[in-house]
Scaffold this active site. Structure first.
Site, PDB file in Angstrom:
ATOM      1  N   ASP A 149       1.068  -1.095  -0.125  1.00  0.00           N
ATOM      2  CA  ASP A 149      -0.229   0.331  -0.093  1.00  0.00           C
ATOM      3  C   ASP A 149       0.619   1.439  -0.128  1.00  0.00           C
ATOM      4  O   ASP A 149       1.420   1.159   0.700  1.00  0.00           O
ATOM      5  CB  ASP A 149      -1.201  -0.050   1.024  1.00  0.00           C
ATOM      6  N   ILE A 150       0.662   2.204  -0.852  1.00  0.00           N
ATOM      7  CA  ILE A 150       1.205   3.522  -0.714  1.00  0.00           C
ATOM      8  C   ILE A 150       1.346   4.300   0.208  1.00  0.00           C
ATOM      9  O   ILE A 150       1.850   4.891   0.399  1.00  0.00           O
ATOM     10  CB  ILE A 150       0.815   4.030  -2.491  1.00  0.00           C
TER      11      ILE A 150
ATOM     12  N   HIS B 102      -6.924  -5.519   2.193  1.00  0.00           N
ATOM     13  CA  HIS B 102      -5.797  -4.687   2.926  1.00  0.00           C
ATOM     14  C   HIS B 102      -5.424  -6.227   3.446  1.00  0.00           C
ATOM     15  O   HIS B 102      -5.918  -6.762   4.631  1.00  0.00           O
ATOM     16  CB  HIS B 102      -5.847  -3.983   3.724  1.00  0.00           C
TER      17      HIS B 102
ATOM     18  N   HIS C 124     -10.421  -4.568  -3.067  1.00  0.00           N
ATOM     19  CA  HIS C 124      -8.927  -5.081  -2.177  1.00  0.00           C
ATOM     20  C   HIS C 124      -9.102  -5.612  -1.497  1.00  0.00           C
ATOM     21  O   HIS C 124      -9.473  -5.127  -0.711  1.00  0.00           O
ATOM     22  CB  HIS C 124      -8.070  -3.966  -3.190  1.00  0.00           C
TER      23      HIS C 124
ATOM     24  N   ASN D 245     -13.007  -3.283   2.848  1.00  0.00           N
ATOM     25  CA  ASN D 245     -14.096  -2.179   2.249  1.00  0.00           C
ATOM     26  C   ASN D 245     -14.874  -1.719   1.484  1.00  0.00           C
ATOM     27  O   ASN D 245     -14.507  -2.312   0.576  1.00  0.00           O
ATOM     28  CB  ASN D 245     -12.802  -0.902   2.769  1.00  0.00           C
TER      29      ASN D 245
ATOM     30  N   GLY E  22     -15.530   3.686   3.668  1.00  0.00           N
ATOM     31  CA  GLY E  22     -13.931   4.588   3.073  1.00  0.00           C
ATOM     32  C   GLY E  22     -12.979   3.962   2.055  1.00  0.00           C
ATOM     33  O   GLY E  22     -12.200   3.775   1.740  1.00  0.00           O
ATOM     34  N   GLN E  23     -14.071   2.997   1.726  1.00  0.00           N
ATOM     35  CA  GLN E  23     -13.829   2.581   0.024  1.00  0.00           C
ATOM     36  C   GLN E  23     -13.070   3.516  -0.953  1.00  0.00           C
ATOM     37  O   GLN E  23     -14.011   4.126  -0.975  1.00  0.00           O
ATOM     38  CB  GLN E  23     -14.801   1.299  -0.726  1.00  0.00           C
ATOM     39  N   SER E  24     -11.733   4.049  -0.756  1.00  0.00           N
ATOM     40  CA  SER E  24     -12.245   5.001  -2.429  1.00  0.00           C
ATOM     41  C   SER E  24     -11.132   4.098  -3.667  1.00  0.00           C
ATOM     42  O   SER E  24     -11.216   4.815  -4.695  1.00  0.00           O
ATOM     43  CB  SER E  24     -10.461   5.532  -1.280  1.00  0.00           C
TER      44      SER E  24
END
Ligand code: AMP
Length: 114
Positions: free
Chosen positions: A30-31, A102, A100, A87, A93-95
């Site tokens: 994750d960035i 986490h 995906h 999420n 908060g899914q962006s």
């Protein structure tokens, strides 16, 4: 999906720190890491969110969990524990609208999550 950042990582149009790949899935750091280990596991197939999983995708989702397990083992967090987060939707908060998981670990987690 042309405008999906995770599809672009799959096609290598965008770069990522890839830690695992097979025919159906890919995993990368994750960035914006929220834990010492924070890896995203995605199917190469574009699925927008958990609510859009279809019967034919169930094996693929199981496969992602199995890959998460493998990475947790390889990164040495299996025994102490880790968290898998999916999420789903705006309030979660899914962006990024490409499903995906986490994989978070390497520190004590709080509960309830924020
Ligand atoms: P979510 O909020 O559950 O949709 O999580 C999306 C995650 O994707 C966030 O933790 C972001 O930091 C991460 N992310 C977004 N773009 C990238 C990228 N290009 N490479 C790696 N991680 C990303």
């Amino acid at each position: 999906m042309d405008d999906c950042i995770f599809c672009k990582i799959v096609s290598r149009e965008s770069s990522a720190d890839i830690v695992y790949e097979d025919d159906d899935s890919i995993a990368f750091k994750d960035i914006n890491e929220q834990a010492p280990i924070h890896i995203l596991l995605i199917p190469k197939k574009h699925i927008r969110s958990v609510v859009e999983i279809e019967e034919e995708d169930l094996q693929l989702i199981g496969h992602l969990v199995s890959v998460a397990n493998k990475i947790a083992d390889q990164t040495g967090i299996s025994e102490k524990g880790f968290r898998l987060v999916l999420n789903t939707g705006l309030e979660s908060g899914q962006s990024v609208w490409h499903i995906h998981i986490h994989l978070l670990g390497g520190r004590k987690m709080a509960w309830p999550p924020g």
